[in-house]
Design a protein around this motif. Structure first.
Motif, PDB file in Angstrom:
ATOM      1  N   ASP A   1     -10.398  -8.406   2.292  1.00  0.00           N
ATOM      2  CA  ASP A   1      -9.232  -8.933   1.299  1.00  0.00           C
ATOM      3  C   ASP A   1     -10.009 -10.210   0.281  1.00  0.00           C
ATOM      4  O   ASP A   1      -9.366 -10.826  -0.497  1.00  0.00           O
ATOM      5  CB  ASP A   1      -8.208  -9.843   1.997  1.00  0.00           C
ATOM      6  CG  ASP A   1      -7.091  -8.678   2.504  1.00  0.00           C
ATOM      7  OD1 ASP A   1      -7.252  -7.552   2.066  1.00  0.00           O
ATOM      8  OD2 ASP A   1      -6.063  -9.469   3.259  1.00  0.00           O
TER       9      ASP A   1
ATOM     10  N   LEU B   1      -9.882  -7.497  -4.134  1.00  0.00           N
ATOM     11  CA  LEU B   1      -8.775  -6.365  -3.892  1.00  0.00           C
ATOM     12  C   LEU B   1      -8.909  -5.690  -5.149  1.00  0.00           C
ATOM     13  O   LEU B   1      -9.626  -6.010  -6.265  1.00  0.00           O
ATOM     14  CB  LEU B   1      -7.268  -7.087  -4.107  1.00  0.00           C
ATOM     15  CG  LEU B   1      -7.081  -8.345  -2.982  1.00  0.00           C
ATOM     16  CD1 LEU B   1      -5.745  -8.818  -3.258  1.00  0.00           C
ATOM     17  CD2 LEU B   1      -7.305  -7.722  -1.656  1.00  0.00           C
TER      18      LEU B   1
ATOM     19  N   PRO C   1       3.313  -0.590   2.667  1.00  0.00           N
ATOM     20  CA  PRO C   1       3.065  -1.370   0.973  1.00  0.00           C
ATOM     21  C   PRO C   1       4.068  -2.574   1.059  1.00  0.00           C
ATOM     22  O   PRO C   1       5.013  -2.497   1.641  1.00  0.00           O
ATOM     23  CB  PRO C   1       3.475  -0.295   0.319  1.00  0.00           C
ATOM     24  CG  PRO C   1       4.164   0.532   1.105  1.00  0.00           C
ATOM     25  CD  PRO C   1       3.779   0.722   2.278  1.00  0.00           C
TER      26      PRO C   1
ATOM     27  N   HIS D   1      -7.440  -3.397  -0.055  1.00  0.00           N
ATOM     28  CA  HIS D   1      -5.898  -2.980  -0.719  1.00  0.00           C
ATOM     29  C   HIS D   1      -6.150  -2.672  -2.281  1.00  0.00           C
ATOM     30  O   HIS D   1      -7.044  -3.276  -2.856  1.00  0.00           O
ATOM     31  CB  HIS D   1      -5.215  -4.007  -0.736  1.00  0.00           C
ATOM     32  CG  HIS D   1      -4.587  -4.500   0.783  1.00  0.00           C
ATOM     33  ND1 HIS D   1      -3.822  -4.166   1.604  1.00  0.00           N
ATOM     34  CD2 HIS D   1      -5.155  -5.841   1.361  1.00  0.00           C
ATOM     35  CE1 HIS D   1      -3.820  -4.623   2.695  1.00  0.00           C
ATOM     36  NE2 HIS D   1      -4.571  -5.753   2.719  1.00  0.00           N
ATOM     37  N   GLY D   2      -5.545  -1.588  -2.845  1.00  0.00           N
ATOM     38  CA  GLY D   2      -5.567  -1.197  -3.839  1.00  0.00           C
ATOM     39  C   GLY D   2      -6.694  -0.298  -4.391  1.00  0.00           C
ATOM     40  O   GLY D   2      -7.492   0.214  -3.279  1.00  0.00           O
TER      41      GLY D   2
ATOM     42  N   ARG E   1      -6.356  -4.979  -6.973  1.00  0.00           N
ATOM     43  CA  ARG E   1      -5.477  -5.223  -8.192  1.00  0.00           C
ATOM     44  C   ARG E   1      -5.302  -6.627  -7.814  1.00  0.00           C
ATOM     45  O   ARG E   1      -5.114  -7.086  -6.482  1.00  0.00           O
ATOM     46  CB  ARG E   1      -4.348  -4.442  -8.326  1.00  0.00           C
ATOM     47  CG  ARG E   1      -4.484  -3.116  -8.879  1.00  0.00           C
ATOM     48  CD  ARG E   1      -2.949  -2.581  -9.277  1.00  0.00           C
ATOM     49  NE  ARG E   1      -1.981  -2.526  -8.323  1.00  0.00           N
ATOM     50  CZ  ARG E   1      -1.894  -1.722  -7.211  1.00  0.00           C
ATOM     51  NH1 ARG E   1      -2.529  -0.612  -6.884  1.00  0.00           N
ATOM     52  NH2 ARG E   1      -0.938  -1.848  -6.484  1.00  0.00           N
ATOM     53  N   GLY E   2      -5.168  -7.368  -8.853  1.00  0.00           N
ATOM     54  CA  GLY E   2      -4.574  -8.963  -8.776  1.00  0.00           C
ATOM     55  C   GLY E   2      -5.917  -9.574  -7.869  1.00  0.00           C
ATOM     56  O   GLY E   2      -7.005  -9.463  -8.206  1.00  0.00           O
TER      57      GLY E   2
ATOM     58  N   ALA F   1       4.215  -6.666  -1.244  1.00  0.00           N
ATOM     59  CA  ALA F   1       3.947  -7.533  -2.356  1.00  0.00           C
ATOM     60  C   ALA F   1       2.407  -8.097  -2.069  1.00  0.00           C
ATOM     61  O   ALA F   1       1.775  -8.464  -2.948  1.00  0.00           O
ATOM     62  CB  ALA F   1       4.946  -8.233  -2.687  1.00  0.00           C
TER      63      ALA F   1
ATOM     64  N   THR G   1       0.485  -6.572   0.513  1.00  0.00           N
ATOM     65  CA  THR G   1      -0.667  -5.521   0.832  1.00  0.00           C
ATOM     66  C   THR G   1      -0.557  -4.446  -0.313  1.00  0.00           C
ATOM     67  O   THR G   1      -1.459  -3.627  -0.143  1.00  0.00           O
ATOM     68  CB  THR G   1      -0.154  -4.812   2.041  1.00  0.00           C
ATOM     69  OG1 THR G   1       1.005  -4.214   1.940  1.00  0.00           O
ATOM     70  CG2 THR G   1      -0.127  -5.731   3.221  1.00  0.00           C
ATOM     71  N   LEU G   2      -0.215  -4.647  -1.456  1.00  0.00           N
ATOM     72  CA  LEU G   2      -0.174  -3.650  -2.466  1.00  0.00           C
ATOM     73  C   LEU G   2       0.180  -2.114  -2.127  1.00  0.00           C
ATOM     74  O   LEU G   2       1.433  -2.237  -1.585  1.00  0.00           O
ATOM     75  CB  LEU G   2      -1.583  -3.562  -3.197  1.00  0.00           C
ATOM     76  CG  LEU G   2      -2.125  -4.927  -3.597  1.00  0.00           C
ATOM     77  CD1 LEU G   2      -3.498  -4.815  -4.240  1.00  0.00           C
ATOM     78  CD2 LEU G   2      -1.174  -5.800  -4.463  1.00  0.00           C
ATOM     79  N   ASP G   3      -0.503  -1.296  -2.311  1.00  0.00           N
ATOM     80  CA  ASP G   3      -0.102  -0.037  -1.773  1.00  0.00           C
ATOM     81  C   ASP G   3      -0.083   0.218  -0.531  1.00  0.00           C
ATOM     82  O   ASP G   3       0.539   1.215   0.304  1.00  0.00           O
ATOM     83  CB  ASP G   3      -1.096   1.121  -2.544  1.00  0.00           C
ATOM     84  CG  ASP G   3      -1.257   0.949  -3.948  1.00  0.00           C
ATOM     85  OD1 ASP G   3      -0.523   1.552  -4.610  1.00  0.00           O
ATOM     86  OD2 ASP G   3      -2.161  -0.003  -4.204  1.00  0.00           O
TER      87      ASP G   3
ATOM     88  N   THR H   1      -6.836 -12.774  -4.779  1.00  0.00           N
ATOM     89  CA  THR H   1      -6.829 -12.968  -3.197  1.00  0.00           C
ATOM     90  C   THR H   1      -6.440 -14.357  -2.890  1.00  0.00           C
ATOM     91  O   THR H   1      -6.487 -15.301  -3.544  1.00  0.00           O
ATOM     92  CB  THR H   1      -8.246 -12.767  -2.647  1.00  0.00           C
ATOM     93  OG1 THR H   1      -8.545 -11.371  -2.975  1.00  0.00           O
ATOM     94  CG2 THR H   1      -8.285 -13.109  -1.199  1.00  0.00           C
TER      95      THR H   1
END
Length: 276
Positions: free
Chosen positions: A161, A164, A32, A204-205, A166-167, A34, A36-38, A169
Motif C-alpha cells: 500500500d 497504489l 473491492p 491495489h490497482g 490509482r490514487g 473505496a 481497496t480499489l478493485d 495512500t
C-alpha cells in the motif's frame, strides 16, 4: 496524448489479474471497495524455469480466493513454497494463516505477530526461493510494518500500500507516520534512479509502467497536501475534521474518515517540525 497516458505512473490497461512481468502474476481478491480499489492484488512471483513460487499478500480470509491463488500457481507449473506480507492490514494479511495451512508454507513478515515460522523479514534480506531474487526494502509510513520487495530481474518493485495503482495512500495515523512515509518514497525513488526500477506492482490497482514518475508525483502530492494543511491550520481550522472539510472538500465524503487519518499524521509532522 490521452488522459490515461498522462496519469502518474502510466497505469497499464487491461485486466489487473494475470501475468504482469516475466516473474510476477496477480490474482485479484474479491474485496473491492473505496479503500481497496478493485480488490487486493495477491502476487505470485517465481523464476520462469523454477517449480517453486513465492506468494506476497494472500489477502482477506476468503477460502475461494486462497484456493484460486494456489490453482493459479499450479496452472503455471509452480508449487507455493513461501508466503510474504507487505504489512498487516486485514485486506492483505487476514488470510495468511489459512493460506499457510493450505500450502504448508511459512509466513514471513516484519511484525513478529504476523509470522508463522522462525524467520521474519528485515531490511537488506534477500529471498532466494527457487532461484528467485527478492530484496526486502523497508517502506514504513502507511503503517509502521510496511515493506516493499524489489524484483531486480524484472526491474520491478512490489509496493503493497506504499504506492497504489490509482490514487494516493493513506498514512494510517497513529501507526503510520508522515516523516517515515516521505523517507520511504525517497527510498523508492532511489531504486528508480540508481537501480533501474521501472515498474510498480502495487497492492491495489493496475500495474504502473513509470515507477519514477509515480514516486515523483507522490512526493509532490504530499508536499502540496502538507502546505494545504498548514494553511488551513493557520486559517483557524484546528481540529482534524475541520482541516479535512477545508482541504479535502473535493474528495468523496465516504473517504473523509481515511483522509482524517492522514491529516492527523500531517498535523503531527507539522508540530514535530515546529511549522505550526
Amino acid at each position: 496524448m490521452t488522459y490515461a497516458a498522462a496519469l502518474p505512473g502510466q497505469p497499464r490497461g487491461g485486466d489487473i489479474a494475470g501475468p504482469a512481468t516475466a516473474r510476477a502474476r496477480c490474482v485479484l481478491a474479491p474485496n473491492p471497495s473505496a479503500m481497496t480499489l478493485d480488490g487486493t492484488n495477491t502476487w505470485i512471483v517465481a523464476e520462469p524455469d523454477s517449480d517453486l513460487a513465492v506468494v506476497i499478500d494472500p489477502g482477506p480470509l476468503d477460502e475461494s480466493h486462497l484456493k484460486a491463488v494456489i490453482e493459479a500457481a499450479e496452472e503455471a507449473g509452480k508449487r507455493v513454497a513461501l508466503t510474504l506480507l507487505t504489512h498487516g492490514h486485514p485486506d492483505h494479511a487476514e488470510g495468511a494463516g489459512r493460506f499457510a495451512e493450505l500450502t504448508g508454507t511459512a509466513v514471513r513478515a516484519l511484525d513478529p505477530a504476523l509470522r508463522l515460522g522462525d524467520e521474519g523479514l528485515a531490511a537488506g534480506d534477500v529471498i532466494t526461493t527457487g532461484g528467485l531474487e527478492l530484496r526486502v526494502v523497508p517502506t514504513p509510513g502507511h503503517t509502521a510494518d510496511s515493506l516493499s520487495f524489489h524484483l531486480p530481474a524484472d526491474a520491478a518493485v512490489l509496493t503493497g500500500d506504499t504506492v497504489l495503482g490509482r490514487g494516493t495512500t493513506v498514512v494510517a495515523h497513529p501507526d503510520g507516520r508522515l516523516g517515515d512515509y516521505l523517507d520511504s518514497l525517497r527510498r523508492l525513488r532511489s531504486l528508480t534512479v540508481d537501480d533501474g526500477v521501472s515498474t510498480v506492482l502495487p497492492g491495489h490497482g493496475p500495474v504502473l509502467n513509470d515507477a519514477q514518475g509515480v514516486v515523483e508525483f507522490y512526493l509532490a502530492h504530499r508536499a502540496n497536501r502538507l502546505a494545504q494543511v498548514e494553511t488551513a491550520y493557520e486559517a483557524g481550522h484546528r481540529t482534524p475534521s475541520e482541516v479535512v472539510a477545508s482541504v479535502y472538500a473535493d474528495v468523496d465524503r465516504s473517504l473523509w474518515p481515511a483522509a482524517e487519518l492522514s491529516v492527523r499524521a500531517q498535523l503531527d509532522y507539522l508540530h514535530e517540525h515546529g511549522l505550526i
